[in-house]
Design a protein around this motif. Structure first.
Motif, PDB file in Angstrom:
ATOM      1  N   ASN A 118     -65.732  53.977  -4.494  1.00  0.00           N
ATOM      2  CA  ASN A 118     -64.967  53.701  -3.270  1.00  0.00           C
ATOM      3  C   ASN A 118     -64.891  52.213  -2.971  1.00  0.00           C
ATOM      4  O   ASN A 118     -63.929  51.755  -2.333  1.00  0.00           O
ATOM      5  CB  ASN A 118     -65.601  54.435  -2.088  1.00  0.00           C
ATOM      6  N   ALA A 119     -65.904  51.449  -3.411  1.00  0.00           N
ATOM      7  CA  ALA A 119     -65.872  50.005  -3.189  1.00  0.00           C
ATOM      8  C   ALA A 119     -64.806  49.335  -4.051  1.00  0.00           C
ATOM      9  O   ALA A 119     -64.268  48.281  -3.682  1.00  0.00           O
ATOM     10  CB  ALA A 119     -67.243  49.405  -3.482  1.00  0.00           C
ATOM     11  N   LYS A 120     -64.486  49.951  -5.197  1.00  0.00           N
ATOM     12  CA  LYS A 120     -63.504  49.368  -6.105  1.00  0.00           C
ATOM     13  C   LYS A 120     -62.080  49.803  -5.790  1.00  0.00           C
ATOM     14  O   LYS A 120     -61.120  49.088  -6.083  1.00  0.00           O
ATOM     15  CB  LYS A 120     -63.834  49.755  -7.548  1.00  0.00           C
ATOM     16  N   PRO A 124     -59.724  56.228  -1.786  1.00  0.00           N
ATOM     17  CA  PRO A 124     -60.741  57.025  -2.495  1.00  0.00           C
ATOM     18  C   PRO A 124     -60.104  58.104  -3.350  1.00  0.00           C
ATOM     19  O   PRO A 124     -59.133  58.746  -2.955  1.00  0.00           O
ATOM     20  CB  PRO A 124     -61.560  57.643  -1.349  1.00  0.00           C
ATOM     21  N   LYS A 125     -60.661  58.307  -4.515  1.00  0.00           N
ATOM     22  CA  LYS A 125     -60.179  59.373  -5.399  1.00  0.00           C
ATOM     23  C   LYS A 125     -61.329  59.880  -6.245  1.00  0.00           C
ATOM     24  O   LYS A 125     -62.358  59.208  -6.415  1.00  0.00           O
ATOM     25  CB  LYS A 125     -59.040  58.871  -6.282  1.00  0.00           C
ATOM     26  N   GLY A 126     -61.164  61.095  -6.765  1.00  0.00           N
ATOM     27  CA  GLY A 126     -62.192  61.697  -7.599  1.00  0.00           C
ATOM     28  C   GLY A 126     -63.460  61.976  -6.831  1.00  0.00           C
ATOM     29  O   GLY A 126     -63.453  62.524  -5.713  1.00  0.00           O
ATOM     30  N   ILE A 131     -66.968  63.016  -1.881  1.00  0.00           N
ATOM     31  CA  ILE A 131     -68.118  62.667  -1.036  1.00  0.00           C
ATOM     32  C   ILE A 131     -67.658  62.174   0.326  1.00  0.00           C
ATOM     33  O   ILE A 131     -68.233  62.528   1.368  1.00  0.00           O
ATOM     34  CB  ILE A 131     -68.980  61.600  -1.738  1.00  0.00           C
ATOM     35  N   GLU A 132     -66.593  61.359   0.337  1.00  0.00           N
ATOM     36  CA  GLU A 132     -66.093  60.862   1.627  1.00  0.00           C
ATOM     37  C   GLU A 132     -65.560  62.000   2.486  1.00  0.00           C
ATOM     38  O   GLU A 132     -65.737  61.992   3.711  1.00  0.00           O
ATOM     39  CB  GLU A 132     -64.999  59.823   1.398  1.00  0.00           C
TER      40      GLU A 132
END
Length: 314
Positions: A118-120, A124-126, A131-132
């Motif tokens: 998620n930081a990159k 968000p994906k995958g 998790i998010e």
């Protein structure tokens, strides 16, 4: 992450104490023997099992080894008991403790990988998206929906409880692994943590005298007051008791049902396989749902109990 580490350390201490108390149940009249036992199956008849029989109880209770069936057994380390005052604490590792450590390590790896992804990525994906989504679900549909914005300061605690139970339940889905949550000591530790947070937050919000006063409903006649004080005092401890029993019973029941269905194969041979395998697969898939559901229920009840302690007038 810090809360998770503290929570795991607490469970390890609780599990150590209970695990070693089981090994101290020597026959009456037998002197205490602090020597380290050998792990050879022939040296300790207690560890011997008849592989020709399916003993469901032995698959559910705790052991000092991990059974990999046809691959053999992994005997876990044993340590001499430590005597502190009048207490004897055994720091030996049991199967439940081993599984709890494995699920915690797996949880840290998965959450770390999700945070890194998620930081990159701006979107968000995958794994990061999954998790998010779970975090947002716990925040919006469990915490804020029941406690309002005041509950956000306890969000790290609720997320720790939710993800720890979720991964502890899921790890039993893997071959040769087992859910640590089918050990009543683990669920008892979780319930005690929730109970402690409930009392602390109740006292912090209302003050010590105000919290005790709020335990008794207003408008109660004076002659009923002594009975109500006793009832409300008992009610304080029924909440954590319901938490530990609900989680322990549901996870243990699922395991027993699957093992019972598998046992039909040994009793009815091919006819049992035709009946047992589809039902066992169905229960197995149902267990995946139950693992998520029990994490949700435990977190939801924890939110409700803490909110009731903080807002006693509602």
């Amino acid at each position: 992450m810090k809360n998770l580490v503290l929570l795991v350390i607490g469970f390890i201490v609780l599990n150590f104490n209970s695990a070693f108390s089981q090994h101290e149940k020597a026959p009456t009249g037998t002197p205490e023997n602090p020597k380290v036992e050998t792990h050879s199956p022939t040296a300790n008849p207690e560890h011997e099992e008849d592989n020709s029989k399916l003993d469901i109880i032995s698959k559910v209770v705790d052991h000092d080894y991990v059974d990999f069936y046809f691959l053999g057994k992994l005997h876990l380390p044993k340590f001499p008991p430590v005597h502190i005052g009048g207490m004897t604490i055994d720091f030996s590792i049991t199967k439940s403790l081993f599984m709890m450590i494995c699920s915690s390590v797996l949880l840290i790896i998965v959450l770390g990988a999700a945070a890194s992804k998620n930081a990159k990525n701006k979107v968000p994906k995958g794994l990061g998206n999954l998790i998010e989504s779970l975090i947002v679900f716990v925040r919006d549909d469990i915490v804020v929906a029941n406690m309002g914005k005041d509950g956000l300061k306890l969000l790290p605690f609720f997320l720790t409880i939710f993800f720890f139970i979720l991964f502890a339940n899921f790890i039993g889905m893997f071959p040769f692994m087992a859910q640590p949550t089918k050990n009543v000591n683990v669920t008892g530790g979780l319930a005690l943590v929730t109970f402690a947070v409930t009392q602390v937050m109740g006292v912090k919000k209302n003050g010590f005298a105000g919290y005790l006063k709020g335990l008794v409903p207003p408008g109660i006649p004076v002659f009923v007051l002594p009975i109500m004080i006793i009832v409300e005092f008992i009610g304080l401890f029924t909440k954590p008791f319901s938490l530990l029993i609900r989680l322990f019973a549901n996870i243990t029941a699922g395991t027993i049902i699957i093992l019972s269905l598998i046992g039909l194969v040994f009793i009815l041979k091919w006819a049992g396989a035709v009946i047992a395998v589809p039902f066992a697969m169905f229960i197995y898939c149902l267990e995946i749902f139950v693992a998520l559901l029990q994490a949700y229920i435990f977190t939801m009840l924890s939110v409700l109990f803490i909110n009731m302690a903080m807002h006693q007038d509602h």
